[in-house]
Design a protein around this motif. Structure first.
Motif, PDB file in Angstrom:
ATOM      1  N   VAL A 125       0.515   4.086  -2.974  1.00  0.00           N
ATOM      2  CA  VAL A 125       0.361   5.514  -2.650  1.00  0.00           C
ATOM      3  C   VAL A 125       1.398   6.326  -3.412  1.00  0.00           C
ATOM      4  CG1 VAL A 125       0.622   7.243  -0.820  1.00  0.00           C
ATOM      5  CG2 VAL A 125      -0.736   5.192  -0.407  1.00  0.00           C
ATOM      6  N   ARG A 180       0.831  -1.213   0.000  1.00  0.00           N
ATOM      7  CA  ARG A 180       0.000   0.000   0.000  1.00  0.00           C
ATOM      8  C   ARG A 180       0.866   1.262   0.000  1.00  0.00           C
ATOM      9  NH1 ARG A 180      -5.293  -1.552   3.769  1.00  0.00           N
ATOM     10  NH2 ARG A 180      -5.427  -3.711   3.054  1.00  0.00           N
ATOM     11  N   ASP A 181       2.019   1.203   0.663  1.00  0.00           N
ATOM     12  CA  ASP A 181       2.952   2.338   0.583  1.00  0.00           C
ATOM     13  C   ASP A 181       3.385   2.553  -0.870  1.00  0.00           C
ATOM     14  OD1 ASP A 181       2.803   2.578   3.328  1.00  0.00           O
ATOM     15  OD2 ASP A 181       4.675   1.481   3.694  1.00  0.00           O
ATOM     16  N   ARG A 224      -4.005   8.512   0.167  1.00  0.00           N
ATOM     17  CA  ARG A 224      -4.010   7.281   0.972  1.00  0.00           C
ATOM     18  C   ARG A 224      -5.383   7.012   1.591  1.00  0.00           C
ATOM     19  NH1 ARG A 224       0.720   4.047   3.165  1.00  0.00           N
ATOM     20  NH2 ARG A 224      -0.440   2.251   3.866  1.00  0.00           N
ATOM     21  N   GLU A 232      -7.514   3.561   1.067  1.00  0.00           N
ATOM     22  CA  GLU A 232      -7.908   2.706   2.188  1.00  0.00           C
ATOM     23  C   GLU A 232      -9.423   2.525   2.239  1.00  0.00           C
ATOM     24  OE1 GLU A 232      -5.972   0.946   3.924  1.00  0.00           O
ATOM     25  OE2 GLU A 232      -3.995   1.853   3.634  1.00  0.00           O
TER      26      GLU A 232
END
Length: 442
Positions: free
Chosen positions: A356, A352-353, A367, A371
């Motif tokens: 982003v 997920r980092d 972000r 999410e």
């Protein structure tokens, strides 16, 4: 292979047998190692190595990590310097073999420590001012950790089996490895890189997100096993899919899913995998003859969700091999030291980092929004606005910082010397109830 090289040839078969278990305890091992250091610092008597103890030297793996990307034209000069240094080492006779009779770690006293010191001095891991005593002091501890860091090993300061195997690869073999990889680097960088790009270094099993020739993120990865290797890729990110469906390739259906269904007819239902015919209609698994000579001509599609083979995210890009990068529901695999377990695709830790970072120039996708969509479990494709390169490379030796040389195992046996290659794929082909998660869900 020269007689000298043959004498020091290393079998990696034993190495792989234990390395997966060791990788799962890397962090705990580092914590225990530091506790041992603290105990020694506070001990009222520290033996005959007291005059060579420095807490800072033992706690620091100095100068190994760099924000310079592994794949960069700026590394040509570093690689050339490394090759020159190793040519000098080889011309001067290489380095000695370390064959201790005891486990070498902080506090140990043994004649083999003097040989270890010589070995680490020659490779630049230990300052020559540290001397040649028989005591494994904090300077040696720091040097061993630095060596381990450069070779992708747990930085615990203990000269165990895995570190010893890497330590005793001869200098002339390492020089050849550098030369082979310098040519690979030249070939890979024949075309200009994008301002923003993602690199997967397959033998290092990690991902770098690079922006303006600086590493913005560095993440661990799971890459292809020996029998199903990850291919070389040069492409560009096309889209991100949040909450992706997973469609099994035909080869996976034949090799993996059909045998699993023969053993356990509930497998598809338990893992939310639906059968879809050519008209888009769902087919009941119990209507299929799973023992027929050929696998059914149906689409095997898994619903989005936590047990989905790609979990929350899929990163797409054009590729002749139809590979991609993705999340995984089995995060514990990233704790392993040898992360060669996939069917060719690449699983990314903390993916997920990475998305982003990929989507930061795509309007509407910060972000918080990412999410929220993931939490909804709704399949959502996102077209990426800007150009982001994707490069999967096979580099087992490189230098991203002056006189800091990194080496990794030649997992796919491409470097031309057997002792650099893992000899077997122990345990990775055995399927018991589930397969790795870019093949099948757990």
């Amino acid at each position: 292979m020269s007689k000298k090289t043959g004498m020091v040839a290393v079998s990696r078969r034993a190495l792989l047998r234990g390395v997966a278990a060791a990788g799962a305890t890397v962090l705990a091992g580092q914590a225990m190692a530091q506790t041992a250091i603290d105990e020694l610092i506070n001990a009222p008597r520290r033996g005959n190595w007291d005059d060579q103890f420095d807490a800072k030297a033992s706690r620091t793996v100095a100068g190994v990590v760099s924000n310079n990307p592994m794949l960069s034209p700026n590394n040509f000069i570093n690689m050339q310097q490394a090759i020159t240094d190793y040519q000098t080492i080889v011309a001067n006779g290489g380095w000695p073999q370390v064959n201790p009779s005891i486990k070498l770690r902080l506090g140990a006293v043994d004649p083999s420590v003097q040989v270890l010191r010589q070995r680490l001095m020659i490779s630049g891991d230990l300052p020559r001012s540290a001397g040649l005593s028989n005591s494994f002091d904090s300077y040696v501890d720091g040097a061993v950790k630095r060596f381990q860091s450069r070779h992708g090993l747990p930085e615990d300061g203990v000269l165990g089996e895995f570190s010893l195997k890497a330590l005793n690869i001869s200098a002339d073999v390492r020089l050849n490895q550098l030369n082979v990889n310098f040519q690979r680097l030249q070939d890979t960088l024949a075309k200009p890189l994008e301002a923003r790009y993602i690199v997967v270094n397959i033998p290092a099993a990690y991902v770098e997100a690079v922006e303006n020739d600086q590493v913005a993120l560095r993440n661990s990865a799971i890459v292809g096993r020996i029998s199903r290797p990850s291919p070389l890729v040069s492409s560009k990110v096309s889209d991100i899919i949040l909450n992706p469906y997973w469609t099994a390739p035909r080869s996976i259906v034949e090799k993996d899913i059909v045998p699993l269904m023969q053993k356990d007819p509930t497998y598809l239902a338990r893992n939310s995998i639906r059968l879809i015919d050519g008209n888009g209609n769902e087919v009941a698994p119990e209507s299929v003859d799973w023992f027929a000579p050929k696998a059914p001509n149906l689409m095997f599609r898994q619903d989005p969700g936590k047990i989905n083979a790609m979990s929350s995210t899929k990163i797409n890009f054009p590729s002749p091999d139809a590979v991609y990068m993705h999340d995984t529901p089995t995060q514990g695999l990233f704790n392993k030291l040898m992360r060669f377990e996939s069917s060719g695709c690449v699983r990314v830790q903390n993916v997920r980092d990475l998305i982003v970072w990929v989507l930061k120039n795509t309007p509407g996708w910060n972000r918080q929004q990412i999410e929220r969509v993931i939490a909804s479990r709704v399949n959502t494709p996102i077209q990426v606005s800007d150009e982001i390169g994707v490069h999967w490379v096979y580099i087992t030796a490189w230098s991203a910082k002056d006189r800091v040389v990194q080496f990794r195992d030649d997992i796919y046996e491409k470097d031309g010397d057997q002792q650099l290659a893992l000899q077997t794929n122990i345990g990775q082909e055995q399927i018991s109830g589930s397969v790795e998660d870019d093949i099948l869900p757990q």
